[in-house]
Write a protein that holds these residues in place. Structure first.
Motif, PDB file in Angstrom:
ATOM      1  N   ALA A 280       0.830  -1.206   0.000  1.00  0.00           N
ATOM      2  CA  ALA A 280       0.000   0.000   0.000  1.00  0.00           C
ATOM      3  C   ALA A 280       0.867   1.259   0.000  1.00  0.00           C
ATOM      4  CB  ALA A 280      -0.922  -0.003   1.217  1.00  0.00           C
ATOM      5  N   PHE A 281       2.029   1.193   0.640  1.00  0.00           N
ATOM      6  CA  PHE A 281       2.962   2.315   0.656  1.00  0.00           C
ATOM      7  C   PHE A 281       3.412   2.651  -0.759  1.00  0.00           C
ATOM      8  CE2 PHE A 281       7.468   3.702   2.110  1.00  0.00           C
ATOM      9  CZ  PHE A 281       7.097   5.036   2.074  1.00  0.00           C
ATOM     10  N   THR A 282       3.774   1.622  -1.518  1.00  0.00           N
ATOM     11  CA  THR A 282       4.147   1.836  -2.912  1.00  0.00           C
ATOM     12  C   THR A 282       2.991   2.442  -3.702  1.00  0.00           C
ATOM     13  OG1 THR A 282       5.856   0.116  -3.002  1.00  0.00           O
ATOM     14  CG2 THR A 282       4.752   0.642  -5.068  1.00  0.00           C
ATOM     15  N   VAL A 283       1.806   1.881  -3.535  1.00  0.00           N
ATOM     16  CA  VAL A 283       0.632   2.364  -4.278  1.00  0.00           C
ATOM     17  C   VAL A 283       0.321   3.814  -3.928  1.00  0.00           C
ATOM     18  CG1 VAL A 283      -1.860   2.080  -4.583  1.00  0.00           C
ATOM     19  CG2 VAL A 283      -0.364   0.074  -4.576  1.00  0.00           C
ATOM     20  N   GLN A 284       0.282   4.129  -2.640  1.00  0.00           N
ATOM     21  CA  GLN A 284      -0.108   5.474  -2.227  1.00  0.00           C
ATOM     22  C   GLN A 284       0.937   6.517  -2.608  1.00  0.00           C
ATOM     23  OE1 GLN A 284      -3.096   6.405  -1.249  1.00  0.00           O
ATOM     24  NE2 GLN A 284      -3.660   4.259  -1.572  1.00  0.00           N
ATOM     25  N   SER A 285       2.207   6.123  -2.638  1.00  0.00           N
ATOM     26  CA  SER A 285       3.235   7.079  -3.076  1.00  0.00           C
ATOM     27  C   SER A 285       3.099   7.365  -4.566  1.00  0.00           C
ATOM     28  CB  SER A 285       4.640   6.560  -2.738  1.00  0.00           C
ATOM     29  OG  SER A 285       4.919   5.328  -3.373  1.00  0.00           O
ATOM     30  N   ILE A 286       2.644   6.370  -5.327  1.00  0.00           N
ATOM     31  CA  ILE A 286       2.375   6.585  -6.754  1.00  0.00           C
ATOM     32  C   ILE A 286       1.164   7.491  -6.930  1.00  0.00           C
ATOM     33  CG2 ILE A 286       1.599   5.446  -8.876  1.00  0.00           C
ATOM     34  CD1 ILE A 286       3.327   2.991  -7.912  1.00  0.00           C
ATOM     35  N   VAL A 287       0.115   7.220  -6.186  1.00  0.00           N
ATOM     36  CA  VAL A 287      -1.097   8.036  -6.263  1.00  0.00           C
ATOM     37  C   VAL A 287      -0.786   9.489  -5.890  1.00  0.00           C
ATOM     38  CG1 VAL A 287      -3.389   8.419  -5.275  1.00  0.00           C
ATOM     39  CG2 VAL A 287      -2.642   6.101  -5.867  1.00  0.00           C
ATOM     40  N   ALA A 288       0.061   9.670  -4.870  1.00  0.00           N
ATOM     41  CA  ALA A 288       0.412  11.028  -4.425  1.00  0.00           C
ATOM     42  C   ALA A 288       1.144  11.806  -5.508  1.00  0.00           C
ATOM     43  CB  ALA A 288       1.272  10.948  -3.164  1.00  0.00           C
TER      44      ALA A 288
END
Length: 385
Positions: A280-288
């Protein structure tokens, strides 16, 4: 588009990234603007090479001898990978104009240390590659941009534009290697790019730590899919100072290495939850990263090893909707080959004396032609190409 009668030439691209999951080698044919993948191989990076790479990624004592020997050893390994790809393509080394080798990054300090001189360091001795293959080698692509006050990364947006840009769509190309980086290709011709943060690096390191190195990665994201995201930890991770930087920006193990792995491991929760939170950390950093784009992408093309993580891909599709999310394999270029292909193209531009690194991406004072050349036995061919 190639013109009638335009000569087809062959290049090799080599890539070994922060995940240390292998050396990628691509044989590429070029005729005019046409770029085609002819053959691709991934060669395992042996443990005897992985261990010193990981060790030398951290400051220590008596590094110079160890680094110099590793530099040579990686040169031989890269040469072997290039020769295997050439053989698979049904070609001979004398038919290859040049090899573009990214090398193995040991340090990437675009801000320097304590605001001193910025630098970047990739090893994998280009002279050894040239000697063993007989082929001209282009390497050290990042340093010219660093010298021009840029980040030295990411390098691939220049090639993404050539391969994936569309006149009627805003496209995002997302490479999920050890570190994730995004290229924005505007329908108006605008090109931007920057590192978004961790890609596979933390998930791979967690799996190795939790299994005492019996497993190197979470295959298909199965462990992450079986766990629950621990929101307090995820929120802490997203406070990392890197995310406060405005592009141009780049990162590596210096930001998302062992310290962050230990931060996750220190939380008392099931391994599956740790992996779910890291994913989720990877995903949310991409979304950000969307906040740094001028417009929302109409379509996303995903490449790199992260494209094989089904759980990660499902999360991205949900978070990036309604934009279309595909892999580059879906549109004709295997996800695992994109970066190796890119370094073949970058090498061709270096030898042509043309720009191959974009200041709009790296923040440099101007566009540059990056890469240093070691001439091989085919030097006359290169000079006359």
């Amino acid at each position: 588009m190639a013109k009638i009668g335009q000569q087809t030439v062959y290049y090799v691209g080599l890539m070994s990234g922060t995940s240390l999951d292998g050396i990628d080698a691509a044989v590429v044919s070029m005729a005019g603007d046409d770029v085609e993948l002819v053959a691709f191989v991934t060669c395992t990076l042996e443990d005897k090479l992985k261990e010193p790479i990981l060790r030398l990624n951290q400051p220590g004592f008596d590094e110079i001898d160890a680094m110099a020997m590793l530099d040579r050893a990686l040169g031989f390994a890269f040469a072997d990978a290039a020769l295997q790809a050439i053989e698979k393509a049904g070609l001979e080394p004398k038919q290859i104009v040049a090899i573009g080798s990214h090398g193995q990054t040991l340090r990437h300090r675009p801000q320097g240390i304590d605001n001193s001189l910025p630098f970047t360091l990739q090893i994998g001795d280009a002279a050894t590659i040239a000697e063993k293959t007989g082929i001209t080698v282009v390497s050290d692509f990042r340093k010219r941009d660093i010298a021009a006050c840029g980040q030295g990364a990411p390098l691939v947006p220049f090639v993404h534009q050539r391969l994936f840009a569309q006149a009627n769509k805003n496209i995002a190309v997302l490479n999920i290697g050890g570190i994730a980086n995004i290229t924005y290709l505007g329908a108006n011709g605008l090109v931007l790019g920057f590192d978004t943060g961790p890609g596979n690096m933390l998930m791979d390191a967690l799996m190795q730590t939790m299994t005492d190195a019996r497993f190197c990665y979470d295959k298909g994201g199965e462990l992450a899919a079986s766990g629950d995201i621990y929101q307090p930890l995820l929120e802490d991770l997203l406070q990392h100072v890197f995310f406060k930087k405005i592009p141009p920006r780049s990162t590596g193990r210096e930001d998302f290495g062992e310290d962050v792995v230990q931060q996750i491991m220190a939380v008392d929760m099931p391994d599956a939850d740790k992996m779910a939170t890291a994913c989720a950390f990877t995903v949310q950093s991409i979304v950000a990263s969307l906040q740094h784009l001028p417009e929302q992408p109409d379509a996303w093309y995903i490449c790199g090893g992260g494209a094989f993580n089904k759980h990660l891909m499902q999360q991205l599709r949900e978070e990036l909707a309604p934009a279309q999310v595909q892999t580059t394999t879906d549109i004709g270029l295997p996800v695992e080959a994109v970066e190796a292909v890119a370094f073949a193209v970058l090498a061709e531009r270096t030898l042509a004396g043309e720009v191959n690194t974009l200041s709009a991406v790296t923040g440099a004072l101007h566009d540059v032609s990056g890469g240093q050349v070691i001439l091989g036995k085919n030097a006359k061919v290169v000079v006359n190409t």
